[in-house]
Design an enzyme around this catalytic site. Sequence first.
Site, mmCIF file in Angstrom:
data_model
loop_
_atom_site.group_PDB
_atom_site.id
_atom_site.type_symbol
_atom_site.label_atom_id
_atom_site.label_comp_id
_atom_site.label_asym_id
_atom_site.label_seq_id
_atom_site.Cartn_x
_atom_site.Cartn_y
_atom_site.Cartn_z
ATOM 1 N N ASP A 29 -10.335 -2.403 -6.280
ATOM 2 C CA ASP A 29 -9.577 -3.009 -5.181
ATOM 3 C C ASP A 29 -10.456 -4.052 -4.488
ATOM 4 O O ASP A 29 -11.283 -4.695 -5.150
ATOM 5 C CB ASP A 29 -9.148 -1.879 -4.217
ATOM 6 C CG ASP A 29 -7.864 -2.193 -3.482
ATOM 7 O OD1 ASP A 29 -7.895 -3.085 -2.629
ATOM 8 O OD2 ASP A 29 -6.837 -1.551 -3.774
ATOM 9 N N HIS A 87 -7.860 -3.789 2.401
ATOM 10 C CA HIS A 87 -6.881 -3.145 1.528
ATOM 11 C C HIS A 87 -7.482 -1.937 0.801
ATOM 12 O O HIS A 87 -6.926 -0.840 0.815
ATOM 13 C CB HIS A 87 -6.376 -4.198 0.527
ATOM 14 C CG HIS A 87 -5.261 -3.761 -0.353
ATOM 15 N ND1 HIS A 87 -5.473 -3.186 -1.597
ATOM 16 C CD2 HIS A 87 -3.908 -3.838 -0.200
ATOM 17 C CE1 HIS A 87 -4.300 -2.932 -2.162
ATOM 18 N NE2 HIS A 87 -3.330 -3.317 -1.336
ATOM 19 N N SER A 89 1.126 -0.291 -2.534
ATOM 20 C CA SER A 89 -0.328 -0.070 -2.543
ATOM 21 C C SER A 89 -0.703 1.181 -1.771
ATOM 22 O O SER A 89 -1.683 1.855 -2.107
ATOM 23 C CB SER A 89 -1.047 -1.262 -1.904
ATOM 24 O OG SER A 89 -1.019 -2.380 -2.733
#
Lengths: 458, 117
Positions: A182, A224, A389
């Site tokens: 990620d 994220h 996600s």
Amino acid sequence: MKPFSAALAALLLSMVLPSGPANAAGNGPLPFDDPPGTYVPGEVIVKFKASATPQVRRAAFARQGHAILAELRVPGMARVRVDGGQTVEQAIAAYQSDPDVAYAQPNYIYQGARAPLDPLFGQVWGLKNTGQTITSQPPGSPLRYDVNYAGSNPGTPGMDIDVEAAWNTITDCSKVVVAVIDSGINYTHEDLAANMWDGREWGLPHHGWDFVDANDNPMDQHGHGTHVAGTIGAVGDNGKGVAGVCWKASLMAVRVLDKYNYGKTSNFVDGIGFAIDHDASVINMSIQGYNRRDQAYADVIEEARQNDIVVVVCSGNFALDADQQNVWPCNFSLDHGNVVCVAAIDQKDRFAYFSNYGARTVTIGAPGTNILSAGIGGDDVYYVNNGTSMATPAVAGVAALLRAHNPLFGYPDVVNAITESGRWIPTLAGITRTGKVVDAARALAFIEAPTGLTARVE
Amino acid sequence: MTRLFRYCAALLLLGALSACGSSSSSTPADRAVTLSWSQNRESGVNSAGGGYRIDIAGRDPVDVPWVPGVGTPTSTTIRLPSGRYTVVVFAYAALDAQGGRTGNESAPSQSIQVTVP
């Protein structure tokens, strides 16, 4: 009921229900139909009538050949060791037939539901949906975040991944390395630092690798990956922030997305290869792309399969039918049995409006709206985010729980337990392969049908 | 139904409820049959409270539980009289789907037919 049948029913009932005086509440003898494992073997609790003197009570125990383990705080109540080859059921029946006994019962086993003592856990509806409202924390609050998915907030109690029941069995996934491929991980975060992968034996003190800037420091510059990591493995029961699906974890930070949250094939190939080479057994890739088939990407996913790694990926956030589009890595689920593609649902088990779907390509659903998890910009930062996600790491966490609890499991066992055991909901039916939401407790309890049965007549 | 009910009742009165609808008594003429299957990989099947249950049509189930210090066997030998039998095996564990210990069981294996001459 015919008389004969009634007589037989009474006879059968008499074998099941101990005869004797009514219990203290006057409701008749206590039935005994408790399965083994729900009470302490070899023990019963006996409550005598108020008229029974200590001598009478001792005589009753002597007649049964039982020893008193403890007098309980209620007068005339004792915990008794069942001896002499009697079962608990037989002992209860014997005491129930004693006119001096008010009632006898098993010494039942109870479990405390394991809930972590983390101050923000009450806002993590995906792990425990109490029907709570996920609320923004205003500027100036010690923990500041905004909620921006208005639908289904508050939610419906119980519409979650049922992980609290699973925590009665296991909370520690630290023997299972989970690679978060990620934007990196804020590995100094108060709720993640203790659960980061220990890469020192590989000469990697910062818990992974940065393929964007080609160095050994995969610190998250976007947020994220840190949010994803928190859902998998924020430290549970540490009195800080939230709890992940795994209270203890081994989170490998593999940075392949830049500070704008974009990445490229070459970094994905290298990142997955890094996870393979460093003993990861679960990969989380909350990444979406809509290019033509990416063979290099497919090849390294296949290499992960050959190395027995479960790869959990998101379905993407463009409300598309992934069966009709090129959605990567989600559509690798068609050709690679180790890939689980995850859609997002909201706090009322409704399909999240942004989530891609696909009756063949998208495997299962998980909570993906108003998800609170760890962030960047400080080691005590938390924020709410939406997306497939955010749904993906809930499934990756369950995969880690399964592998931690079942060390013999290969990737087909993990994928099968997740897909077979999930909780069916109508809003996922027909638009995902299983029509189910991941269910951690049921996944842990799932048992594969035995195979290979043969017989040999001697 | 009524006839079966009365038959069961008669057996019950004779203290033989377990024989109703099935029979597992063995005679010297019976043949030994060894049943084997692949090991399940769930920890619960391979630990205390776990095991396998074999269902043989018309017979009492055969329990093959986990054994301390040994593990969970993946074969067992039983004795059967002449006949043709349908056999399946289930795996079980103590863990239930609510996180408790009331037990849980797999779906049946694929059935096999066993002919005892």
